[in-house]
Structure formats: C-alpha cells, structure tokens
Design a protein around this motif. Sequence first.
Motif, PDB file in Angstrom:
ATOM      1  N   LEU A  75      14.235  -6.512  -0.296  1.00  0.00           N
ATOM      2  CA  LEU A  75      13.983  -5.095  -0.430  1.00  0.00           C
ATOM      3  C   LEU A  75      12.475  -4.912  -0.499  1.00  0.00           C
ATOM      4  CD1 LEU A  75      15.773  -2.472  -2.476  1.00  0.00           C
ATOM      5  CD2 LEU A  75      13.324  -2.747  -2.819  1.00  0.00           C
ATOM      6  N   LEU A  76      11.935  -4.086   0.379  1.00  0.00           N
ATOM      7  CA  LEU A  76      10.506  -3.791   0.370  1.00  0.00           C
ATOM      8  C   LEU A  76      10.312  -2.350  -0.063  1.00  0.00           C
ATOM      9  CD1 LEU A  76       9.484  -5.428   3.761  1.00  0.00           C
ATOM     10  CD2 LEU A  76       9.263  -6.401   1.462  1.00  0.00           C
ATOM     11  N   ALA A  77       9.509  -2.148  -1.087  1.00  0.00           N
ATOM     12  CA  ALA A  77       9.207  -0.807  -1.580  1.00  0.00           C
ATOM     13  C   ALA A  77       7.820  -0.420  -1.083  1.00  0.00           C
ATOM     14  CB  ALA A  77       9.256  -0.775  -3.104  1.00  0.00           C
ATOM     15  N   VAL A  78       7.768   0.579  -0.222  1.00  0.00           N
ATOM     16  CA  VAL A  78       6.485   1.101   0.254  1.00  0.00           C
ATOM     17  C   VAL A  78       6.045   2.132  -0.767  1.00  0.00           C
ATOM     18  CG1 VAL A  78       5.259   2.255   2.120  1.00  0.00           C
ATOM     19  CG2 VAL A  78       7.165   0.713   2.646  1.00  0.00           C
ATOM     20  N   ALA A  79       4.959   1.814  -1.469  1.00  0.00           N
ATOM     21  CA  ALA A  79       4.515   2.624  -2.595  1.00  0.00           C
ATOM     22  C   ALA A  79       3.111   3.150  -2.345  1.00  0.00           C
ATOM     23  CB  ALA A  79       4.535   1.788  -3.880  1.00  0.00           C
TER      24      ALA A  79
ATOM     25  N   ALA B 134      -1.213   2.661  -2.895  1.00  0.00           N
ATOM     26  CA  ALA B 134      -1.942   3.599  -3.754  1.00  0.00           C
ATOM     27  C   ALA B 134      -1.345   3.553  -5.150  1.00  0.00           C
ATOM     28  CB  ALA B 134      -1.902   5.003  -3.152  1.00  0.00           C
ATOM     29  N   CYS B 135      -1.525   4.617  -5.880  1.00  0.00           N
ATOM     30  CA  CYS B 135      -1.214   4.629  -7.306  1.00  0.00           C
ATOM     31  C   CYS B 135       0.235   4.321  -7.651  1.00  0.00           C
ATOM     32  CB  CYS B 135      -1.641   5.946  -7.932  1.00  0.00           C
ATOM     33  SG  CYS B 135      -1.262   7.407  -6.964  1.00  0.00           S
ATOM     34  N   CYS B 136       1.185   4.602  -6.785  1.00  0.00           N
ATOM     35  CA  CYS B 136       2.592   4.314  -7.097  1.00  0.00           C
ATOM     36  C   CYS B 136       2.857   2.824  -7.312  1.00  0.00           C
ATOM     37  CB  CYS B 136       3.516   4.833  -5.996  1.00  0.00           C
ATOM     38  SG  CYS B 136       3.903   6.578  -6.137  1.00  0.00           S
ATOM     39  N   VAL B 137       1.965   1.978  -6.854  1.00  0.00           N
ATOM     40  CA  VAL B 137       2.172   0.546  -7.051  1.00  0.00           C
ATOM     41  C   VAL B 137       2.170   0.187  -8.539  1.00  0.00           C
ATOM     42  CG1 VAL B 137      -0.213  -0.305  -6.898  1.00  0.00           C
ATOM     43  CG2 VAL B 137       1.671  -1.712  -6.058  1.00  0.00           C
ATOM     44  N   VAL B 138       1.546   1.011  -9.365  1.00  0.00           N
ATOM     45  CA  VAL B 138       1.572   0.763 -10.808  1.00  0.00           C
ATOM     46  C   VAL B 138       3.015   0.800 -11.301  1.00  0.00           C
ATOM     47  CG1 VAL B 138       0.852   1.649 -13.069  1.00  0.00           C
ATOM     48  CG2 VAL B 138      -0.763   1.625 -11.154  1.00  0.00           C
ATOM     49  N   GLU B 139       3.795   1.753 -10.790  1.00  0.00           N
ATOM     50  CA  GLU B 139       5.196   1.856 -11.199  1.00  0.00           C
ATOM     51  C   GLU B 139       6.030   0.718 -10.635  1.00  0.00           C
ATOM     52  OE1 GLU B 139       3.578   5.062 -12.929  1.00  0.00           O
ATOM     53  OE2 GLU B 139       3.290   4.613 -10.826  1.00  0.00           O
TER      54      GLU B 139
END
Length: 132
Positions: free
Chosen positions: A46-50, A20-25
């Motif tokens: 490192l995987l960031a679940v955004a 969702a929108c956190c992927v922009v960051e």
Amino acid sequence: MRYYDWFGDGSLVVGAIGLACCVVETDAATAGRPEVASPPDGARVLLAVAGTVTDAVAPAVARIVAAHPGASIVSFGACASAGGPYWDSPVVTKGVDQLVPVDHYLPGCPPSPEALAALIEAHYSTAGRTDG
C-alpha cells in the motif's frame, strides 16, 4: 522511501510517498511498526501519497508507483486528492489520480493518522481481506 510491515507478519507493507506536510501524519501512523528494507515476496503493498503533487514531482511519483505493480494507492489528504489550497496553481497536479489509479481517498487537511490505520484495518486486515 521507507517501508513498514503493518501487521508484523509480512502480509502488508505500507510506504509513504511523502511530498509535503501530510507525511507527518503518515509517519505517526507507521510509528512503532517494524521497518523493512523492501516489501517481502508475496506481501501486499500500500502506497500512501501524502502531500501536494506538483507537475515537477509527478513523473517521480508515477515511477515509484510503477515500481510497485499491483500496489494499492491511497490519496492521503486534500492536496494529494485535488491540489488542496493550491488547486489553482498552474504547477500543481489536480490530484494524484491524474497520474495513477487511486484505490482509496482519505480527505482532510491533514487526515489523522488514525484515519489511515482505520482504512488499513477495514480493507487490508485478515478479517477485511477477500483474497484469503
């Protein structure tokens, strides 16, 4: 999924599971870093679940994480950590930690790109590493 060589030396590869929108960051945090097709042998991952983890995408998130054994998981933002403003929806998983073990939580809606960079520098840079 795209992978980025965070330090430019193959020691840490960062991938964002953008829901969702956190992927922009997360995209802003990785901007200018070298993109790689896949993590090189010996690289830490490192995987960031955004973003919001819904029950429908939860199995896919779990499969992605399972495909990266030993990866560190960052729950990036309020939605990934606890459902965010959608916590009371019956189709929202109440945090990615319901599916996979999480190493770090970055709070916020959204967290800043600098917050991800600071976490990586603190825990994964050569100075911050405990594995040598």
